[in-house]
Motif scaffolding. Structure first.
Motif, short mmCIF file in Angstrom:
data_model
loop_
_atom_site.label_atom_id
_atom_site.label_comp_id
_atom_site.label_asym_id
_atom_site.label_seq_id
_atom_site.Cartn_x
_atom_site.Cartn_y
_atom_site.Cartn_z
N SER A 6 7.40 -5.21 0.53
CA SER A 6 5.78 -4.85 0.53
C SER A 6 5.20 -4.89 -0.52
CB SER A 6 5.46 -3.65 0.78
OG SER A 6 5.77 -2.61 0.90
N HIS A 30 -5.00 -17.51 -2.19
CA HIS A 30 -3.67 -17.28 -1.65
C HIS A 30 -3.16 -18.72 -0.80
CE1 HIS A 30 -4.62 -13.31 -3.07
NE2 HIS A 30 -3.69 -12.72 -2.94
N LEU A 51 2.57 -12.76 6.59
CA LEU A 51 3.36 -11.69 5.65
C LEU A 51 1.71 -11.38 6.79
CD1 LEU A 51 3.39 -14.33 2.76
CD2 LEU A 51 4.72 -12.38 3.03
N GLU A 52 0.88 -10.19 6.45
CA GLU A 52 -0.05 -9.41 6.57
C GLU A 52 -1.27 -8.83 5.06
OE1 GLU A 52 -2.11 -6.63 9.48
OE2 GLU A 52 -0.53 -5.26 8.29
N TYR A 53 -2.26 -9.59 4.98
CA TYR A 53 -2.73 -8.80 3.85
C TYR A 53 -4.08 -7.65 3.98
CZ TYR A 53 -0.95 -12.64 0.37
OH TYR A 53 -0.17 -13.23 -0.30
N THR A 56 -7.23 -6.04 3.55
CA THR A 56 -7.67 -5.83 2.26
C THR A 56 -8.63 -4.79 2.18
OG1 THR A 56 -8.99 -7.18 3.10
CG2 THR A 56 -7.79 -8.10 1.33
N ARG A 107 -8.39 -7.19 8.06
CA ARG A 107 -6.33 -7.34 8.00
C ARG A 107 -6.16 -9.11 8.31
NH1 ARG A 107 -2.84 -3.30 8.63
NH2 ARG A 107 -4.38 -1.34 9.06
N LYS A 128 -6.60 -4.95 -2.41
CA LYS A 128 -5.56 -6.03 -1.04
C LYS A 128 -3.68 -4.96 -1.57
CE LYS A 128 -3.87 -9.86 -4.52
NZ LYS A 128 -3.23 -10.79 -4.77
N SER A 147 -0.03 -6.77 0.40
CA SER A 147 0.80 -7.42 1.15
C SER A 147 1.84 -7.05 1.78
CB SER A 147 0.60 -9.01 0.78
OG SER A 147 1.30 -8.57 -0.82
N ARG A 148 2.55 -7.54 2.68
CA ARG A 148 3.66 -7.46 3.69
C ARG A 148 4.18 -8.08 4.52
NH1 ARG A 148 1.59 -2.16 7.58
NH2 ARG A 148 0.24 -2.86 8.16
#
Length: 154
Positions: free
Chosen positions: A52, A64, A72-74, A76, A85, A104, A106-107
């Motif tokens: 992450s 991106h 991957l989840e962003y 914001t 999300r 932002k 990410s993970r």
């Protein structure tokens, strides 16, 4: 699985994950904070060792593009405090725009072992335009504190 870190010569990134700058536009643009390249681009990798990234924001817009792996989840947060999300992956989006000044992070999600993205920043990235979220962001957006806490340094 390909060793993207080795293959692309990626180094640890201060926000988490690994990166390498791959492009700096040859033309400069005037901004309120000084001249910036017209665009810059990096590879950015999250993997099981660094799954992450920290909550941060930039003055410039960032595009991106998922290249490999995921999902991957962003996460914001816009200036009004609205949480977003977006999942990038084979069965989801493959592109995300994060406007300048939005927070932002990410993970990796869904059992992903890695996620490789290309990021394009316009006007180009400059460290003077970058800010990691301080703990006070949790006070600024108390309705989001539980969801953002894991992305903010203790």
């Amino acid at each position: 699985m390909r060793d993207w870190q080795k293959e692309l010569g990626l180094e640890p990134h201060g926000e988490g994950g690994f990166f390498r700058r791959i492009y700096t536009g040859p033309q400069e643009m005037a901004t309120a904070h000084g001249p910036r390249p017209s665009a810059t681009s990096i590879y950015y990798l999250l993997d099981e060792a660094r799954p992450s990234g920290l909550l941060h924001r930039n003055r410039s817009d960032i595009l991106h593009f998922l290249i490999d792996g995921g999902p991957l989840e962003y996460v914001t947060v816009d200036p009004a405090g609205t949480l977003g999300r977006t999942v990038l992956g084979a069965d989801a989006e493959r592109f995300l725009l994060v406007p300048g000044t939005w927070w932002k992070a990410s993970r990796l999600v869904g059992g992903a072992r890695h996620g490789l993205v290309a990021e394009v920043v316009t006007p180009g990235f400059d460290y003077a335009d970058h800010e990691f979220a301080p703990r006070s962001v949790l006070d600024e957006f108390p309705h989001l504190a539980a969801e953002l806490r894991e992305f903010v340094r203790a």
